[in-house]
Write an enzyme that holds these catalytic residues in place. Sequence first.
Site, PDB file in Angstrom:
ATOM      1  N   SER B 122       0.831  -1.216   0.000  1.00  0.00           N
ATOM      2  CA  SER B 122       0.000   0.000   0.000  1.00  0.00           C
ATOM      3  C   SER B 122       0.869   1.272   0.000  1.00  0.00           C
ATOM      4  CB  SER B 122      -0.973  -0.076   1.174  1.00  0.00           C
ATOM      5  OG  SER B 122      -1.955   0.908   1.076  1.00  0.00           O
ATOM      6  N   ALA B 123       0.853   2.059   1.054  1.00  0.00           N
ATOM      7  CA  ALA B 123       1.679   3.273   1.095  1.00  0.00           C
ATOM      8  C   ALA B 123       3.160   2.947   0.898  1.00  0.00           C
ATOM      9  CB  ALA B 123       1.473   4.017   2.420  1.00  0.00           C
ATOM     10  N   HIS B 159      -4.761  -0.155  -3.970  1.00  0.00           N
ATOM     11  CA  HIS B 159      -6.194  -0.374  -3.663  1.00  0.00           C
ATOM     12  C   HIS B 159      -7.072   0.166  -4.789  1.00  0.00           C
ATOM     13  CE1 HIS B 159      -5.236  -1.333   0.585  1.00  0.00           C
ATOM     14  NE2 HIS B 159      -4.438  -0.277   0.578  1.00  0.00           N
TER      15      HIS B 159
END
Lengths: 236, 236
Positions: B122-123, B159
């Site tokens: 993700s990040a 996402h």
Amino acid sequence: MVNCLLASTSTIFGSTYLDYLFDSLEQLFQNTDEVVFIPYARPGGISHDEYTKIAKKGFKNINKSIVGLNTFENPIEAIKKAKGIFTGGGNSFVLVNGLYQNGVIPILKDKINSGTPYLGTSAGSNIAGPTIKTTNDMPIVYPPSFDSLGIIPFNINPHYLDPDPNSTHKGETRETRIKEFHEFNNTPVIGLREGSWIRVQNEETTLQGSQLNARIFEKGKDAYEIPEGTSLKFLR
Amino acid sequence: MVNCLLASTSTIFGSTYLDYLFDSLEQLFQNTDEVVFIPYARPGGISHDEYTKIAKKGFKNINKSIVGLNTFENPIEAIKKAKGIFTGGGNSFVLVNGLYQNGVIPILKDKINSGTPYLGTSAGSNIAGPTIKTTNDMPIVYPPSFDSLGIIPFNINPHYLDPDPNSTHKGETRETRIKEFHEFNNTPVIGLREGSWIRVQNEETTLQGSQLNARIFEKGKDAYEIPEGTSLKFLR
């Protein structure tokens, strides 16, 4: 003596641009025939002129003319002379960047604080809070600061969305994101659902529109709902 | 000689933390028993220690130990000595801010570019692109820059979510947001669905995972889909 209307969205589902706000806008802008439009947020990346055309078309329904801030040689002077101001939605980072680049933040703040009628929709409402740190937008440009106008003492999260109980998506919900905001910031946040707006007038700040609740987030408290008509003076 | 795995999400629906990646992680980290964990993204605002505990528990399943970067007196030295690195997801603004504050961007970049195995989720994947300008996160802190590591020449949107055709919501879709990004930036973007990852190894960059397509956004082109297994070398 602030006189402003800060809407979650310009357009609600199944309706046309600004349609659900016409009655309120006639009242807000009753003392002027011309409204200065700030098109800096460029929704979908459209140009300032294209965006101003959309605002013009919307305001024709209430017999007001719109003039784009981009058409003035000196935007600071234009805002200084404005009798009504409307900032449209789009990307909050692009909007704030445009406001800083054109040096209009201090004069815009002064004008709204001294009673010039102001309409904001979506990103245009977002900037009325102390910062744009509760925007939903993608950070597609790097502005010199996230600080915005601070007309109201709390932040807005426009287009507020409730978590979908059936979702299989693992990205953060809006509520989770706002809770993360409060790990780093103290400013209260109002989650403003589409169809709601905040009306600041006669020293009152009220939640209005569509008989909808709004969701309030205060640091260190569980989030809670307030009904339409609630005074927001407590939120600071 | 980059050797990294950049995942859209740490956790897929109906599964546990990192579970769907265990086989790939055993291969990625085959030459080290210890992985340095960068907990700066603080998902849900949890502390660095709490976050490191979660990563530890996940990596126990593949018999690797995790050590939090926050536990070292000198994080630059810690990264310099690391034999494997994992940056977890959370808030990209908080993550990048932490990386800048601790001065670890140049060394982290060097280490990954010289072949130290790197996992991002993700990040933590987001920062492998040139900027964090295609994050979905809320800008809850103001980092000194949106520039990130630039390990890969394109940006990731983790996402990635397809538009819901039945939605009545008027906020921007993910695709609209990425198109707005391309009004101001030239960098290509990959919309990486949950369950997909990018594997960079042996001079190849490939879309992998769960037999999913990814969605590619290039400036001036219509967005298009690519299947699992596609080489991403063309994307620059």
